[in-house]
Design an enzyme around this catalytic site. Sequence first.
Site, PDB file in Angstrom:
ATOM      1  N   GLY A 256       0.821  -1.206   0.000  1.00  0.00           N
ATOM      2  CA  GLY A 256       0.000   0.000   0.000  1.00  0.00           C
ATOM      3  C   GLY A 256       0.849   1.247   0.000  1.00  0.00           C
TER       4      GLY A 256
ATOM      5  N   GLY B 195       0.070   5.601   0.566  1.00  0.00           N
ATOM      6  CA  GLY B 195      -0.894   6.697   0.701  1.00  0.00           C
ATOM      7  C   GLY B 195      -0.176   8.016   0.606  1.00  0.00           C
ATOM      8  N   LYS B 196      -0.877   9.070   1.016  1.00  0.00           N
ATOM      9  CA  LYS B 196      -0.274  10.403   0.973  1.00  0.00           C
ATOM     10  C   LYS B 196       0.930  10.459   1.889  1.00  0.00           C
ATOM     11  CE  LYS B 196      -3.980  12.476   2.463  1.00  0.00           C
ATOM     12  NZ  LYS B 196      -4.831  11.305   2.611  1.00  0.00           N
ATOM     13  N   GLU B 197       0.821   9.785   3.036  1.00  0.00           N
ATOM     14  CA  GLU B 197       1.850   9.959   4.046  1.00  0.00           C
ATOM     15  C   GLU B 197       2.372   8.654   4.627  1.00  0.00           C
ATOM     16  OE1 GLU B 197       1.349  14.395   5.539  1.00  0.00           O
ATOM     17  OE2 GLU B 197      -0.002  13.040   6.584  1.00  0.00           O
TER      18      GLU B 197
ATOM     19  N   LYS C  44       3.989  -0.406   8.570  1.00  0.00           N
ATOM     20  CA  LYS C  44       3.664   0.890   7.965  1.00  0.00           C
ATOM     21  C   LYS C  44       4.765   1.884   8.291  1.00  0.00           C
ATOM     22  CE  LYS C  44       0.030   4.446   7.945  1.00  0.00           C
ATOM     23  NZ  LYS C  44      -1.375   4.740   8.272  1.00  0.00           N
TER      24      LYS C  44
ATOM     25  N   GLY D 210      -7.316  -8.857   2.610  1.00  0.00           N
ATOM     26  CA  GLY D 210      -8.593  -8.458   2.022  1.00  0.00           C
ATOM     27  C   GLY D 210      -8.412  -7.201   1.217  1.00  0.00           C
TER      28      GLY D 210
ATOM     29  N   ASP E 279     -10.492  10.436   9.767  1.00  0.00           N
ATOM     30  CA  ASP E 279     -10.201  10.337   8.329  1.00  0.00           C
ATOM     31  C   ASP E 279     -10.901   9.101   7.776  1.00  0.00           C
ATOM     32  OD1 ASP E 279      -9.126  10.970   5.831  1.00  0.00           O
ATOM     33  OD2 ASP E 279      -7.270   9.878   6.198  1.00  0.00           O
TER      34      ASP E 279
ATOM     35  N   ASN F  33     -10.187   3.708   3.921  1.00  0.00           N
ATOM     36  CA  ASN F  33      -9.546   3.328   5.175  1.00  0.00           C
ATOM     37  C   ASN F  33     -10.314   2.233   5.902  1.00  0.00           C
ATOM     38  OD1 ASN F  33      -7.302   4.915   4.867  1.00  0.00           O
ATOM     39  ND2 ASN F  33      -8.270   6.720   5.784  1.00  0.00           N
TER      40      ASN F  33
ATOM     41  N   ASP G 171      -5.686   3.002   9.446  1.00  0.00           N
ATOM     42  CA  ASP G 171      -5.176   4.347   9.172  1.00  0.00           C
ATOM     43  C   ASP G 171      -5.604   5.363  10.240  1.00  0.00           C
ATOM     44  OD1 ASP G 171      -3.830   6.313   7.871  1.00  0.00           O
ATOM     45  OD2 ASP G 171      -5.077   6.339   6.076  1.00  0.00           O
TER      46      ASP G 171
HETATM   47  N1  LIG Z   1      -2.708  -3.945   8.479  1.00  0.00           N
HETATM   48  C1  LIG Z   1      -2.820  -3.922   7.154  1.00  0.00           C
HETATM   49  N2  LIG Z   1      -3.032  -5.070   6.477  1.00  0.00           N
HETATM   50  C2  LIG Z   1      -3.148  -5.050   5.125  1.00  0.00           C
HETATM   51  N3  LIG Z   1      -3.069  -3.949   4.365  1.00  0.00           N
HETATM   52  C3  LIG Z   1      -2.867  -2.772   4.973  1.00  0.00           C
HETATM   53  C4  LIG Z   1      -2.728  -2.702   6.399  1.00  0.00           C
HETATM   54  N4  LIG Z   1      -2.531  -1.399   6.720  1.00  0.00           N
HETATM   55  C5  LIG Z   1      -2.536  -0.718   5.557  1.00  0.00           C
HETATM   56  N5  LIG Z   1      -2.750  -1.511   4.497  1.00  0.00           N
HETATM   57  C6  LIG Z   1      -2.819  -1.113   3.071  1.00  0.00           C
HETATM   58  O1  LIG Z   1      -2.006   0.020   2.853  1.00  0.00           O
HETATM   59  C7  LIG Z   1      -2.795   1.133   2.418  1.00  0.00           C
HETATM   60  C8  LIG Z   1      -2.279   2.428   3.050  1.00  0.00           C
HETATM   61  O2  LIG Z   1      -2.373   2.326   4.470  1.00  0.00           O
HETATM   62  P1  LIG Z   1      -3.071   3.463   5.345  1.00  0.00           P
HETATM   63  O3  LIG Z   1      -4.426   3.751   4.828  1.00  0.00           O
HETATM   64  O4  LIG Z   1      -2.948   3.044   6.766  1.00  0.00           O
HETATM   65  O5  LIG Z   1      -2.113   4.713   5.168  1.00  0.00           O
HETATM   66  P2  LIG Z   1      -2.218   5.970   4.178  1.00  0.00           P
HETATM   67  O6  LIG Z   1      -3.421   5.870   3.333  1.00  0.00           O
HETATM   68  O7  LIG Z   1      -0.896   6.142   3.595  1.00  0.00           O
HETATM   69  O8  LIG Z   1      -2.406   7.124   5.110  1.00  0.00           O
HETATM   70  P3  LIG Z   1      -2.777   8.587   4.628  1.00  0.00           P
HETATM   71  O9  LIG Z   1      -4.237   8.699   4.898  1.00  0.00           O
HETATM   72  O10 LIG Z   1      -1.910   9.414   5.495  1.00  0.00           O
HETATM   73  O11 LIG Z   1      -2.486   8.703   3.167  1.00  0.00           O
HETATM   74  C9  LIG Z   1      -4.223   0.790   2.826  1.00  0.00           C
HETATM   75  O12 LIG Z   1      -5.168   1.399   1.999  1.00  0.00           O
HETATM   76  C10 LIG Z   1      -4.234  -0.729   2.702  1.00  0.00           C
HETATM   77  O13 LIG Z   1      -4.484  -1.111   1.369  1.00  0.00           O
HETATM   78 MG   LIG Z   2      -5.370   5.437   4.038  1.00  0.00          MG
END
Ligand SMILES: Nc1ncnc2c1ncn2[C@@H]1O[C@H](COP(=O)(O)OP(=O)(O)OP(=O)(O)O)[C@@H](O)[C@H]1O
Ligand SMILES: [Mg+2]
Length: 285
Positions: A100, A102-104, A119, A188, A222, A227, A239
Amino acid sequence: MVVAADRIRSLNKYEKTILLALERGMKRYSWVPLEQLKTATKLSESEISYRLSRLIAWGMVRFNPVPYDGYSLVFGGYDTLALATLTRKGTISALGTQIGEGKESVVYDALGLGPVAIKFHRVGGRSFNSARLNREYMPEEGHCPWLIASKKSAEREYLALTTLHPAVSVPLPIDQNRHTVVMSLISGQNLNRCRLDAPGEVLDEILENVQKAYRAGVIHADLSEYNILMEDGKCVLIDWPQWMETGHQNAQAILERDIDNILTYFQRKYRLSCDREDAIRCVTG
Ligand SMILES: Nc1ncnc2c1ncn2[C@@H]1O[C@H](COP(=O)(O)OP(=O)(O)OP(=O)(O)O)[C@@H](O)[C@H]1O
Ligand SMILES: [Mg+2]
């Protein structure tokens, strides 16, 4: 994006010493002077220069010659230190592939006692590359805003997970180091990529979890279809770094925004209408 695991295994002990000295040095400097590194590591100048050139080539350290020869840790180096610690503690034994982004953050799967997700928080990473931060300007507090902000973000997410698990359906928190969080791997899909057979049940289940989090004093802040992960037909809320306490002055507005995001999504995709005021009352009641 994250430094390769075999590179971390092959890290020489001097290279590790230098990374640790840089990490400490960055509490005082945005660019740690070579002289400071020599004092801190007690290594000869030629040894340090050789090791630094390797760390720079691997994307763990950056060099800046003006106004003095200075070195700075970058995300690659910080990732390496976190992974080295997590490996030493036995939290993880192998880093897998990216699952995965994301933005951060970037998220990887990894092997721990079982399959885990790790993460890496990346707060302020883009602005760090901007000319403004490369020059003299730095905020008064802390010489390394991206490092401090990313670490705080990971600590905050870990605190939410430990507060909420297992009452709320969130990943199991396993460990936390520097800017990383290790948690159970959810197998998933993100909700936005699913086509649900029983959307009404899933919506109820999401609102129930929002209610349980609220009772534990936590608002996601958020929440959206991006998420939420669907694992074996059950939802898992992910998240959490931006979570907010229910006592916060904007808590009600933020909670309502979370609920609106979810209701709008189910309305749009599944034509499911749910009374907004009822949903809010159900969560806070
Ligand atoms: N525990 C986990 N198990 C499986 N996949 C995960 C898990 N945590 C995160 N992911 C995958 O990684 C992606 C990004 O993680 P997350 O949403 O936590 O951070 P983010 O989107 O980078 O945060 P931000 O909102 O700052 O952009 C999720 O959309 C998911 O697909
Ligand atoms: Mg996210």
